[in-house]
Design an enzyme around this catalytic site. Structure first.
Site, PDB file in Angstrom:
ATOM      1  N   TYR A   5       2.426   4.049  10.575  1.00 26.75           N
ATOM      2  CA  TYR A   5       1.628   4.924   9.725  1.00 26.75           C
ATOM      3  C   TYR A   5       0.180   4.911  10.174  1.00 26.75           C
ATOM      4  CZ  TYR A   5      -0.430   0.796   7.543  1.00 26.75           C
ATOM      5  OH  TYR A   5      -1.110  -0.367   7.332  1.00 26.75           O
ATOM      6  N   PHE A   9      -9.056   4.649   8.930  1.00 28.03           N
ATOM      7  CA  PHE A   9      -9.338   3.337   8.360  1.00 28.03           C
ATOM      8  C   PHE A   9      -8.232   2.329   8.638  1.00 28.03           C
ATOM      9  CE2 PHE A   9      -7.458   5.834   4.889  1.00 28.03           C
ATOM     10  CZ  PHE A   9      -6.408   5.011   4.498  1.00 28.03           C
ATOM     11  N   ASP A  10      -7.049   2.803   9.028  1.00 25.53           N
ATOM     12  CA  ASP A  10      -5.980   1.874   9.382  1.00 25.53           C
ATOM     13  C   ASP A  10      -4.893   2.620  10.133  1.00 25.53           C
ATOM     14  OD1 ASP A  10      -4.734  -0.650   9.445  1.00 25.53           O
ATOM     15  OD2 ASP A  10      -3.432  -0.082   7.795  1.00 25.53           O
ATOM     16  N   ILE A  33      -0.084   0.751  -2.904  1.00 26.13           N
ATOM     17  CA  ILE A  33      -0.788   1.629  -3.834  1.00 26.13           C
ATOM     18  C   ILE A  33       0.178   2.618  -4.493  1.00 26.13           C
ATOM     19  CG2 ILE A  33      -3.021   1.409  -2.678  1.00 26.13           C
ATOM     20  CD1 ILE A  33      -2.476   4.089  -1.285  1.00 26.13           C
ATOM     21  N   TYR A  37      -7.163   3.590  -4.014  1.00 26.97           N
ATOM     22  CA  TYR A  37      -7.929   2.380  -4.307  1.00 26.97           C
ATOM     23  C   TYR A  37      -8.906   2.530  -5.459  1.00 26.97           C
ATOM     24  CZ  TYR A  37      -6.143   0.547   0.069  1.00 26.97           C
ATOM     25  OH  TYR A  37      -5.328   0.098   1.062  1.00 26.97           O
ATOM     26  N   PHE A  46      -2.221  10.127   4.733  1.00 24.65           N
ATOM     27  CA  PHE A  46      -1.363   9.260   5.542  1.00 24.65           C
ATOM     28  C   PHE A  46      -0.284  10.088   6.243  1.00 24.65           C
ATOM     29  CE2 PHE A  46      -2.857   6.203   2.371  1.00 24.65           C
ATOM     30  CZ  PHE A  46      -3.090   5.068   3.123  1.00 24.65           C
TER      31      PHE A  46
END
Length: 205
Positions: free
Chosen positions: A126, A137-138, A155, A181, A197
């Site tokens: 992902y 961010f990831d 989440i 978040y 995502f």
């Protein structure tokens, strides 16, 4: 509304709404893969973003590239993203995109394996891009290895958006801040930021 276009096999669109405000952590994440603070050309990137209608974020390098037109493909209402020929996604965000107000879910490519149920443990590739920051961010593609996690440990946007996905499939999630978040995000994510995502489901463990 917020839209994402994915160049992939499918064109199915499914939008889901939930007002839950709680937010747990996403899959075990490392430090942000890329951000303006770690980019030596941050000022140049910011100027390029301001001058173009879209920016494309690479899910491996985190590079932010200005672009004049969005890709074609599956959409969930005002921001685009594509799978590259290498099989790694990139996400394209309109510079004037507005935050999502509801959870958006769309299958880019439907899998043929087992179907995700609430509480399952998943192994996925992902990547995540912030709508506001327009940065990665990831990304498991950056780390070079899939991530495994229990669906009840992530989440709410993932808990609600992943059930029904089949192994081998690719899915787009557009998650409003209340289902991500909220007001207290980790580093690299803005408070109440909409998160985008792209997920590829490897297995259900």
């Amino acid at each position: 509304t917020l839209a994402l276009s994915l160049a992939g096999c499918g064109s199915q669109t499914d939008e889901r709404v939930d007002s839950a405000a709680s937010a747990e952590i996403v899959p075990e994440v490392s430090a942000p893969a890329a951000s303006a603070s770690t980019n030596p050309n941050a000022s140049a990137v910011a100027s390029a973003i301001a001058a173009t209608p879209f920016v494309t974020v690479d899910c491996v390098s985190g590079q932010v590239m200005p672009t004049d037109a969005p890709p074609n493909g599956t959409t969930i209402g005002g921001v685009p993203a594509t799978f590259q020929p290498t099989g790694v996604p990139s996400i394209t965000v309109a510079t004037d995109a507005q935050p999502a107000t509801e959870l958006g879910v769309a299958d880019i490519m439907e899998g043929t394996g087992a179907e995700v149920k609430a509480g399952d443990t998943l192994t996925v590739d992902y990547c995540g891009v912030g709508l506001g920051t327009k940065t990665l961010f990831d990304s498991s593609w950056t780390r070079g290895t899939p991530a495994s996690f229990g669906l009840d440990q992530v989440i709410p946007g993932w808990q609600q958006g992943m059930p029904g996905m089949k192994v081998g499939g690719q899915r787009l999630l557009v998650i409003p801040g209340a289902l991500a978040y909220g007001a207290n995000p980790p580093a690299g994510i803005q408070p109440d930021e909409t998160l985008i995502f792209v997920v590829q489901l490897q297995s259900i463990n």
